[in-house]
Scaffold this active site. Structure first.
Site, PDB file in Angstrom:
ATOM      1  CG  ASP A 159      -1.639  -1.344   1.357  1.00 33.60           C
ATOM      2  OD1 ASP A 159      -2.351  -1.708   0.421  1.00 33.60           O
ATOM      3  OD2 ASP A 159      -1.444  -2.040   2.373  1.00 33.60           O
ATOM      4  CG  HIS A 187      -3.319  -5.167   3.556  1.00 31.80           C
ATOM      5  ND1 HIS A 187      -2.926  -4.385   2.503  1.00 31.80           N
ATOM      6  CD2 HIS A 187      -3.730  -6.335   3.019  1.00 31.80           C
ATOM      7  CE1 HIS A 187      -3.075  -5.060   1.378  1.00 31.80           C
ATOM      8  NE2 HIS A 187      -3.560  -6.248   1.666  1.00 31.80           N
TER       9      HIS A 187
HETATM   10  P1  NAX Z   1      -2.099 -18.331  -3.866  1.00 31.98           P
HETATM   11  O1  NAX Z   1      -3.455 -18.908  -3.666  1.00 31.98           O
HETATM   12  O2  NAX Z   1      -1.514 -18.283  -5.223  1.00 31.98           O
HETATM   13  O3  NAX Z   1      -1.061 -19.126  -2.953  1.00 31.98           O
HETATM   14  C1  NAX Z   1      -1.303 -19.440  -1.626  1.00 31.98           C
HETATM   15  C2  NAX Z   1      -0.530 -20.697  -1.307  1.00 31.98           C
HETATM   16  O4  NAX Z   1      -0.629 -20.942   0.092  1.00 31.98           O
HETATM   17  C3  NAX Z   1      -1.077 -21.938  -2.007  1.00 31.98           C
HETATM   18  O5  NAX Z   1      -0.012 -22.606  -2.698  1.00 31.98           O
HETATM   19  C4  NAX Z   1      -1.606 -22.788  -0.861  1.00 31.98           C
HETATM   20  O6  NAX Z   1      -1.464 -24.183  -1.094  1.00 31.98           O
HETATM   21  C5  NAX Z   1      -0.729 -22.331   0.285  1.00 31.98           C
HETATM   22  N1  NAX Z   1      -1.286 -22.579   1.630  1.00 31.98           N
HETATM   23  C6  NAX Z   1      -2.574 -22.543   2.026  1.00 31.98           C
HETATM   24  N2  NAX Z   1      -2.681 -22.893   3.318  1.00 31.98           N
HETATM   25  C7  NAX Z   1      -1.430 -23.124   3.754  1.00 31.98           C
HETATM   26  C8  NAX Z   1      -0.887 -23.540   5.002  1.00 31.98           C
HETATM   27  N3  NAX Z   1      -1.674 -23.778   6.053  1.00 31.98           N
HETATM   28  N4  NAX Z   1       0.449 -23.689   5.093  1.00 31.98           N
HETATM   29  C9  NAX Z   1       1.245 -23.473   4.031  1.00 31.98           C
HETATM   30  N5  NAX Z   1       0.790 -23.104   2.815  1.00 31.98           N
HETATM   31  C10 NAX Z   1      -0.526 -22.922   2.688  1.00 31.98           C
HETATM   32  O7  NAX Z   1      -2.155 -16.879  -3.200  1.00 31.98           O
HETATM   33  P2  NAX Z   1      -1.176 -15.652  -3.416  1.00 31.98           P
HETATM   34  O8  NAX Z   1      -1.634 -14.852  -4.563  1.00 31.98           O
HETATM   35  O9  NAX Z   1       0.217 -16.136  -3.398  1.00 31.98           O
HETATM   36  O10 NAX Z   1      -1.509 -14.786  -2.119  1.00 31.98           O
HETATM   37  C11 NAX Z   1      -1.194 -15.222  -0.817  1.00 31.98           C
HETATM   38  C12 NAX Z   1      -1.841 -14.322   0.230  1.00 31.98           C
HETATM   39  O11 NAX Z   1      -1.348 -12.990   0.134  1.00 31.98           O
HETATM   40  C13 NAX Z   1      -3.346 -14.193   0.111  1.00 31.98           C
HETATM   41  O12 NAX Z   1      -3.914 -14.332   1.403  1.00 31.98           O
HETATM   42  C14 NAX Z   1      -3.546 -12.780  -0.378  1.00 31.98           C
HETATM   43  O13 NAX Z   1      -4.801 -12.256   0.014  1.00 31.98           O
HETATM   44  C15 NAX Z   1      -2.409 -12.091   0.304  1.00 31.98           C
HETATM   45  N6  NAX Z   1      -2.016 -10.770  -0.215  1.00 31.98           N
HETATM   46  C16 NAX Z   1      -1.633  -9.823   0.678  1.00 31.98           C
HETATM   47  C17 NAX Z   1      -1.186  -8.578   0.305  1.00 31.98           C
HETATM   48  C18 NAX Z   1      -0.748  -7.567   1.303  1.00 31.98           C
HETATM   49  O14 NAX Z   1      -0.442  -6.438   0.875  1.00 31.98           O
HETATM   50  N7  NAX Z   1      -0.681  -7.822   2.607  1.00 31.98           N
HETATM   51  C19 NAX Z   1      -1.170  -8.196  -1.139  1.00 31.98           C
HETATM   52  C20 NAX Z   1      -1.164  -9.360  -2.055  1.00 31.98           C
HETATM   53  C21 NAX Z   1      -2.022 -10.524  -1.645  1.00 31.98           C
HETATM   54  O15 NAX Z   1      -3.348 -10.244  -2.028  1.00 31.98           O
END
Ligand code: NAX
Length: 328
Positions: A159, A187
Site C-alpha cells: 500500500d 491492510h
Molecule cells: P495463492 O493462492 O496463489 O497461494 C497461496 C498458497 O498458500 C497456495 O499454494 C496454498 O497451497 C498455500 N497454503 C494454504 N494454506 C497453507 C498452510 N496452512 N500452510 C502453508 N501453505 C498454505 O495466493 P497468493 O496470490 O500467493 O496470495 C497469498 C496471500 O497474500 C493471500 O492471502 C492474499 O490475500 C495475500 N495478499 C496480501 C497482500 C498484502 O499487501 N498484505 C497483497 C497481495 C495478496 O493479495
C-alpha cells in the site's frame, strides 16, 4: 564466511511465493553478502509444485542459496527460522462470512504461531502477508507467548509503495523524491494513506498537491482499491508487486530506513496516536539495527483523524471476532 540465515516461506507454491523465492535466493531480502537457506511450507496438495519451484531455484545456481527444504509440517518448517514470511492463507470465497474467513485463517495462523514459538530461532522476525494480514498476525502472535510481541508484523508496504507511485504520477516527481509517506490502520479498503507529513522533493506533499478533493476522491480510493483494480486487469491478484513489498518490508526492518525518511509497517500498537495497545495496525516507523520505532509527535489533523479512527475501528471488530472464536 557467514552462517546462512534460515528463511521460512509459507504458501511457497502460490503465485506470491513464485515471485518471492527467487528474489530471496538472489540476495534481495537481506543483502548481497548474506547467504540464505530456504525452508518452504506448503499443504500436502502444494508440495509437488513447491518441489518444481525448488528445481528452478537449483537451476539458477544462486551463489547465496545454501539449501532448500520443503515441508508440510509447520513444526519442521519453522525449525531454526530467523525470518518467517507467512504468505499462505485461506482466501475469501463466494458466500463466505467474515466469521468463516477468520476461523479458517485461525486454523492456519494459530498452529503456525505455536510452531514459531516452539521452534524458531531467538532472533525470529515474522512478516504476515496472507490476508486478513493484520488479524492473522495477531492470531500468530497470541499463539507465541515466548516470542517478543514486536517480532510479529503485517504487510502494508505494498500500500505504501502504491501510494508513492500514485503521488509521483500526479506531481511528475520521481518516486525517489517522495519521503515520509504513511499508511495507517488495516491492510484493507479502510487503510489510510496519509500525505500530510509526506515530502515531495523537500516540499510538503499536501501543499504541492493543494487539492484536498483529489486526496479524498481520487488518491485514497485508488490506493485502497488498487488490489481490486489489478485483479480486474490481470485476472489474478497482485503477485510480483506483493512479493516486492515483502522484500522491501524485511530489508528495511533488517537494514534500516534512510536518514530523514520512514516507512509503513503493521506492528503491535503501544497506544501511540490513540490506537489501542496490542492491535496490529500500520504506523509510520523508522528502523535501525534490526528494530523499528513508531515515529512520534506527528500532528494528526481532522481529515486524518477520522480516517485513522475508521480503519482502527475495523481492526477492533476483527480482534473482537477472533477473541470470540477463541483464536486469541
Ligand atoms: P495463492 O493462492 O496463489 O497461494 C497461496 C498458497 O498458500 C497456495 O499454494 C496454498 O497451497 C498455500 N497454503 C494454504 N494454506 C497453507 C498452510 N496452512 N500452510 C502453508 N501453505 C498454505 O495466493 P497468493 O496470490 O500467493 O496470495 C497469498 C496471500 O497474500 C493471500 O492471502 C492474499 O490475500 C495475500 N495478499 C496480501 C497482500 C498484502 O499487501 N498484505 C497483497 C497481495 C495478496 O493479495
Amino acid at each position: 564466511t557467514r552462517t546462512p540465515v534460515n528463511v521460512t516461506v509459507t504458501g511457497a507454491a502460490g503465485q506470491i511465493g513464485y515471485a518471492l523465492l527467487f528474489r530471496i535466493a538472489s540476495g534481495h531480502l537481506l543483502g548481497a553478502d548474506v547467504p540464505v537457506k530456504l525452508r518452504l511450507l506448503e499443504i500436502p496438495q502444494g508440495l509437488k509444485a513447491a518441489e518444481g519451484t525448488a528445481m528452478e531455484l537449483d537451476d539458477c545456481a544462486f551463489p547465496l542459496l545454501k539449501g532448500i527444504d520443503i515441508f508440510d509440517d509447520p513444526n519442521q518448517a519453522f525449525e531454526g527460522a530467523n525470518v518467517a514470511l507467512l504468505v499462505g492463507a485461506r482466501p475469501r470465497t463466494k458466500g463466505m462470512e467474515r466469521g468463516d474467513l477468520l476461523s479458517a485463517n485461525g486454523g492456519i495462523f494459530k498452529p503456525q504461531g505455536k510452531a514459531i514459538n516452539d521452534h524458531a530461532a531467538d532472533d525470529i522476525k515474522v512478516l504476515v502477508v496472507g490476508n486478513p494480514a493484520n488479524t492473522n498476525a495477531l492470531i500468530a502472535q497470541a499463539a507465541a507467548p515466548d516470542v517478543p510481541a514486536e517480532r510479529f508484523t503485517a504487510m502494508t508496504r505494498l500500500d505504501h509503495n502504491r501510494a508513492i507511485s500514485q503521488l509521483a504520477k500526479k506531481t511528475g516527481a520521481d518516486v525517489t523524491d517522495i519521503k515520509r509517506l504513511t499508511i495507517w490502520g488495516n491492510h484493507s479498503a479502510t487503510q489510510y494513506p496519509d500525505v500530510f507529513h509526506a515530502e515531495i522533493a523537500g516540499k510538503n506533499a499536501a501543499e504541492v498537491i493543494g487539492d484536498q478533493a483529489w486526496l479524498a476522491d481520487e488518491f485514497i480510493p485508488t490506493v485502497a482499491k488498487r488490489g481490486a483494480a489489478i485483479i480486474e486487469a490481470r485476472g489474478a491478484s497482485s503477485a510480483a508487486s506483493a512479493a516486492n513489498a515483502a522484500i522491501d518490508h524485511v530489508h528495511t526492518w533488517v537494514n534500516g530506513t534512510a536518514e530523514g525518511d520512514w516507512t509503513s509497517m503493521g506492528i503491535p500498537s503501544d497506544g501511540s496516536y490513540g490506537v489501542p495497545a496490542g492491535l496490529i495496525s500500520s504506523f509510520p516507523v523508522t528502523c535501525k539495527d534490526g528494530k523499528y520505532e513508531i515515529v512520534q509527535g506527528l500532528d494528526v489533523n481532522e481529515f486524518s483523524r477520522a480516517r485513522i479512527d475508521a480503519s482502527v475501528a475495523e481492526l477492533i471488530e476483527e480482534r473482537d471476532a477472533v477473541r470470540e472464536l477463541g483464536l486469541i
